[in-house]
Scaffold this active site. Structure first.
Site, PDB file in Angstrom:
ATOM      1  N   LYS A   1      -6.184 -16.332   8.544  1.00  0.00           N
ATOM      2  CA  LYS A   1      -7.343 -16.413   9.509  1.00  0.00           C
ATOM      3  C   LYS A   1      -9.063 -16.058   9.495  1.00  0.00           C
ATOM      4  CE  LYS A   1      -5.482 -14.357  13.414  1.00  0.00           C
ATOM      5  NZ  LYS A   1      -4.198 -13.442  12.016  1.00  0.00           N
TER       6      LYS A   1
ATOM      7  N   ARG B   1       0.849  -1.656  -0.225  1.00  0.00           N
ATOM      8  CA  ARG B   1      -0.159  -0.538  -0.112  1.00  0.00           C
ATOM      9  C   ARG B   1       0.564   1.543  -0.232  1.00  0.00           C
ATOM     10  NH1 ARG B   1      -4.418  -1.020   4.886  1.00  0.00           N
ATOM     11  NH2 ARG B   1      -2.468  -1.931   5.807  1.00  0.00           N
ATOM     12  N   ARG B   2       1.869   0.811   0.810  1.00  0.00           N
ATOM     13  CA  ARG B   2       3.007   2.566   1.106  1.00  0.00           C
ATOM     14  C   ARG B   2       4.000   2.787  -0.037  1.00  0.00           C
ATOM     15  NH1 ARG B   2       3.312   3.284   6.701  1.00  0.00           N
ATOM     16  NH2 ARG B   2       3.558   0.902   7.134  1.00  0.00           N
TER      17      ARG B   2
ATOM     18  N   GLY C   1       5.583  -5.625  22.850  1.00  0.00           N
ATOM     19  CA  GLY C   1       4.971  -5.939  21.716  1.00  0.00           C
ATOM     20  C   GLY C   1       4.865  -6.944  21.141  1.00  0.00           C
TER      21      GLY C   1
ATOM     22  N   GLU D   1      -1.047 -23.428   6.504  1.00  0.00           N
ATOM     23  CA  GLU D   1      -0.669 -23.759   8.435  1.00  0.00           C
ATOM     24  C   GLU D   1      -0.700 -22.280   8.415  1.00  0.00           C
ATOM     25  OE1 GLU D   1       0.228 -26.167  10.909  1.00  0.00           O
ATOM     26  OE2 GLU D   1       0.429 -27.187   8.851  1.00  0.00           O
TER      27      GLU D   1
ATOM     28  N   ASP E   1      -9.692 -13.211  17.588  1.00  0.00           N
ATOM     29  CA  ASP E   1      -8.232 -14.085  17.073  1.00  0.00           C
ATOM     30  C   ASP E   1      -8.955 -15.445  16.942  1.00  0.00           C
ATOM     31  OD1 ASP E   1      -5.792 -14.219  15.418  1.00  0.00           O
ATOM     32  OD2 ASP E   1      -6.147 -14.978  17.415  1.00  0.00           O
TER      33      ASP E   1
ATOM     34  N   GLY F   1       4.476 -13.849  15.401  1.00  0.00           N
ATOM     35  CA  GLY F   1       6.277 -12.861  15.093  1.00  0.00           C
ATOM     36  C   GLY F   1       6.079 -13.634  13.964  1.00  0.00           C
TER      37      GLY F   1
ATOM     38  N   LYS G   1      -9.549 -18.846  14.944  1.00  0.00           N
ATOM     39  CA  LYS G   1      -8.693 -20.166  14.778  1.00  0.00           C
ATOM     40  C   LYS G   1      -9.396 -21.750  14.745  1.00  0.00           C
ATOM     41  CE  LYS G   1      -4.740 -17.264  15.678  1.00  0.00           C
ATOM     42  NZ  LYS G   1      -3.663 -17.124  16.735  1.00  0.00           N
TER      43      LYS G   1
END
Length: 433
Positions: free
Chosen positions: A107, A48-49, A189, A131, A203, A306, A207
């Site tokens: 997902k 997008r950028r 984070g 996966e 979330d 991550g 799943k």
């Protein structure tokens, strides 16, 4: 013998995961070629950028026109890591139409409309691998789809969100409150600036839908999954859990009914015994516990999110899909032959841990026990403690035997109406026993 013409890969998205996918494709190019039987070439990256500096990616590969990229016709595999439902759905189906297989980590889209993607892949003879959509680097989808394809899976239960597990683990080990633990997760984070998708269970629910569909060979959509977040879990809940020899986890639970005629999928906080393997899953790690008829109990454990872990899963799928391309073959498609109905949460049989604030006077326990009996719910244990601050109130903790969730919910509603019950301080399901 290695084929010299490279397989061309289009990458949709170049954020944390996408940039790591591109890096590994470049730095491990020789190894990937040896494992696949042909070199792989990054042929385009949709972003997008376009002005953002992306180290290791040639500027001429960058484009903002994702649609044109997937329509090129010379693309063998599209890797989609942009997330969300649209434009991802349209881009993936367009890729299939133009002869490309797809590797996705999406997902949300798979949980909401996986059937459309499977149908499009089937019509055009292409692969759909994903996966990375569940539990990051943990090999889970492929074992369920392939290694356990000859077995009957009865239950899948797991910790599939690292943010929530980190928060609950900190509350358990340090005695921190929810807000304090969330602040730490954000600083490290592990939590987004807006953690709603994680802490409210969205979330994990996506799943759970994917896992249930694969495990039980039936279509389970996101809307079929019962969901509760974990923002109401308190330090007092952990104290009660410890008294029972338990801890608290946000669990995704997918089950086949005892008679085999239906399935359920749910996400909610639950107390689990410290002896259960999932109880020892710490920090931001994920783990999934699978119960199958022939294989027995299996546990899959590892980093669930991550850039690097997720990219590892993406690259594993990329190798498999590229091999299929070379062999003019396809991997497994959708398996939904059972067409089992998805039961409501009210039909789930489980246990409850209920903490009540009650009047500290004779006869209260008898009134409470009567309510449970009237709803057909058997009491396992009762603990009563007088309040140290006085005030004529006491704390009453009731742990039930297994009963339909609807009966347990009805019991709680009836308890709220008792004059002697000042309030329902906490309700927690008990699992894993």
């Amino acid at each position: 013998m290695m084929r010299t013409r490279p397989l061309k890969v289009a990458l949709l998205g170049c954020g944390v995961v996408g940039s790591e996918v591109a890096r590994i494709m470049t730095t491990h190019a020789d190894d990937l070629a040896a494992r696949i039987g042909a070199p792989v070439e990054l042929a385009g990256v949709a972003v997008r950028r376009p002005d953002k500096v992306r180290e290791g990616i040639a500027p001429e590969l960058i484009t903002t026109d994702a649609t044109a990229l997937v329509k090129r016709g010379d693309i063998d595999v599209v890797v989609e890591v942009i997330g969300g439902v649209e434009p991802a759905r349209t881009l993936i189906t367009t890729a299939f139409e133009h002869g490309a297989s797809v590797v996705s980590a999406n997902k949300a889209l798979l949980a909401q409309d996986g059937a459309t993607l499977y149908a499009a892949a089937g019509r055009h003879g292409q692969d759909l691998y994903y996966e990375a959509a569940v539990a990051g680097a943990i090999p889970l989808i492929r074992p369920l789809r392939e290694s356990l394809a000859g077995d009957k899976i009865n239950r899948v239960m797991g910790i599939v969100n690292g943010t929530t597990n980190f928060i609950l683990d900190k509350m358990d080990t340090s005695g921190a409150g929810y807000s304090e633990a969330l602040d730490e997760a954000t600083a490290l984070g592990y939590a987004e600036a807006d953690p709603t998708a994680d802490v409210e269970g969205f979330d994990a629910a996506a799943k759970a839908a994917i896992l249930a569909g694969i495990a039980f060979h039936t279509r389970v959509r996101l809307d079929d999954v019962y969901r509760e977040g974990m923002t109401e879990v308190t330090a007092a809940d952990f104290a009660s859990a410890k008294e029972m020899g338990c801890t608290i986890k946000l669990l995704a639970i997918c089950e086949r009914a005892a008679d085999g005629g239906s399935v359920t999928a749910r996400v909610h906080p639950a107390m689990i015994p410290l002896s259960h393997p999932l109880a020892s899953v710490r920090e931001a790690y994920n783990a999934v516990f699978v119960e199958a008829e022939a294989a027995g109990r299996l546990m899959f454990y590892g980093p669930g999110a991550g850039g690097s872990p997720t990219a590892s899963a993406v690259l594993g799928d990329l190798v498999a899909v590229c091999r299929n391309k070379l062999n003019e073959a396809n991997g497994p498609g959708e398996s939904a032959y059972t067409q089992l109905p998805v039961s409501s949460m009210g039909e789930v049989v489980t246990r409850y841990h209920i903490s009540l604030d009650v009047a500290d006077k004779p006869g209260v326990l008898a009134q409470v026990a009567t309510v449970f009996a009237e709803h057909g719910v058997s009491i396992d244990t009762v603990r009563q403690h007088g309040r140290q601050d006085g005030g004529g109130e006491a704390s009453l903790v009731v742990v039930t035997h297994r009963a339909p969730d609807a009966a347990l919910s009805g019991t709680v509603e009836a308890l709220r109406k008792l004059d002697t019950v000042r309030g329902v301080a906490s309700i927690m399901r008990v699992e894993g026993e």
